[in-house]
Design a protein around this motif. Structure first.
Motif, short mmCIF file in Angstrom:
data_model
loop_
_atom_site.label_atom_id
_atom_site.label_comp_id
_atom_site.label_asym_id
_atom_site.label_seq_id
_atom_site.Cartn_x
_atom_site.Cartn_y
_atom_site.Cartn_z
N ILE A 18 22.08 21.10 7.84
CA ILE A 18 22.99 20.80 6.72
C ILE A 18 23.01 19.31 6.45
O ILE A 18 22.87 18.87 5.30
N LYS A 19 23.22 18.52 7.49
CA LYS A 19 23.28 17.07 7.32
C LYS A 19 21.99 16.52 6.73
O LYS A 19 22.02 15.66 5.84
N ARG A 20 20.87 17.03 7.19
CA ARG A 20 19.57 16.54 6.70
C ARG A 20 19.39 16.82 5.21
O ARG A 20 19.03 15.94 4.44
N TYR A 21 19.66 18.05 4.81
CA TYR A 21 19.41 18.41 3.42
C TYR A 21 20.50 17.90 2.48
O TYR A 21 20.22 17.64 1.30
N MET A 22 21.70 17.73 2.99
CA MET A 22 22.74 17.12 2.16
C MET A 22 22.42 15.65 1.92
O MET A 22 22.65 15.13 0.82
N ALA A 23 21.89 14.98 2.93
CA ALA A 23 21.54 13.57 2.78
C ALA A 23 20.47 13.39 1.72
O ALA A 23 20.49 12.41 0.97
N LYS A 24 19.55 14.34 1.63
CA LYS A 24 18.50 14.25 0.61
C LYS A 24 19.08 14.33 -0.80
O LYS A 24 18.49 13.83 -1.75
N LYS A 25 20.24 14.96 -0.93
CA LYS A 25 20.87 15.11 -2.24
C LYS A 25 22.07 14.16 -2.39
O LYS A 25 22.88 14.32 -3.29
N ASP A 26 22.16 13.18 -1.49
CA ASP A 26 23.27 12.22 -1.48
C ASP A 26 24.63 12.91 -1.50
O ASP A 26 25.56 12.46 -2.17
N ALA A 27 24.75 13.99 -0.75
CA ALA A 27 26.01 14.72 -0.65
C ALA A 27 26.68 14.36 0.68
O ALA A 27 26.01 14.07 1.67
N ASP A 28 27.99 14.36 0.68
CA ASP A 28 28.78 14.00 1.86
C ASP A 28 29.43 15.26 2.43
O ASP A 28 30.20 15.93 1.73
N ILE A 29 29.12 15.55 3.68
CA ILE A 29 29.63 16.79 4.30
C ILE A 29 31.16 16.78 4.37
O ILE A 29 31.81 17.79 4.12
N GLU A 30 31.75 15.63 4.68
CA GLU A 30 33.21 15.57 4.78
C GLU A 30 33.86 15.82 3.41
O GLU A 30 34.84 16.57 3.31
N ALA A 31 33.31 15.25 2.38
CA ALA A 31 33.85 15.47 1.03
C ALA A 31 33.72 16.93 0.63
O ALA A 31 34.63 17.51 0.03
N GLU A 32 32.61 17.54 0.97
CA GLU A 32 32.39 18.96 0.64
C GLU A 32 33.38 19.85 1.40
O GLU A 32 33.93 20.80 0.84
N LEU A 33 33.61 19.53 2.67
CA LEU A 33 34.56 20.31 3.46
C LEU A 33 35.99 20.13 2.94
O LEU A 33 36.76 21.09 2.88
N GLN A 34 36.35 18.91 2.54
CA GLN A 34 37.68 18.69 1.97
C GLN A 34 37.85 19.47 0.67
O GLN A 34 38.92 20.05 0.43
N ALA A 35 36.82 19.52 -0.14
CA ALA A 35 36.89 20.29 -1.39
C ALA A 35 37.04 21.78 -1.09
O ALA A 35 37.81 22.49 -1.76
#
Length: 74
Positions: A18-35
């Motif tokens: 998850i972290k690897r592929y989110m980083a490729k899309k400039d996505a933040d795991i913490e922000a996604e979890l908060q949403a």
């Protein structure tokens, strides 16, 4: 409003992926979890309770007016 932390567990390899592929899309795991948590809150907490919490939050953030700031001298 005071924040509280939660802890969840996930298989290590899946989390790394998850972290690897989110980083490729400039996505933040913490922000996604908060949403996602916000969506759960909106889905399960009755609207009347949400309104009550929002009102209390507004009251807590309003600055309290002091009688001394009204121009009175002691």
């Amino acid at each position: 409003m005071k924040k509280e932390n939660i802890t969840i567990s996930m298989e290590q390899e899946k989390l790394r992926a998850i972290k690897r592929y989110m980083a490729k899309k400039d996505a933040d795991i913490e922000a996604e979890l908060q949403a996602a948590l916000q969506k759960l809150y909106e889905k399960y907490v009755p609207s009347a309770v949400q309104e009550y919490i929002d009102e209390n939050e507004l009251k807590a953030t309003k600055p309290k007016e002091s009688s001394q700031s009204q121009g009175g001298t002691a």
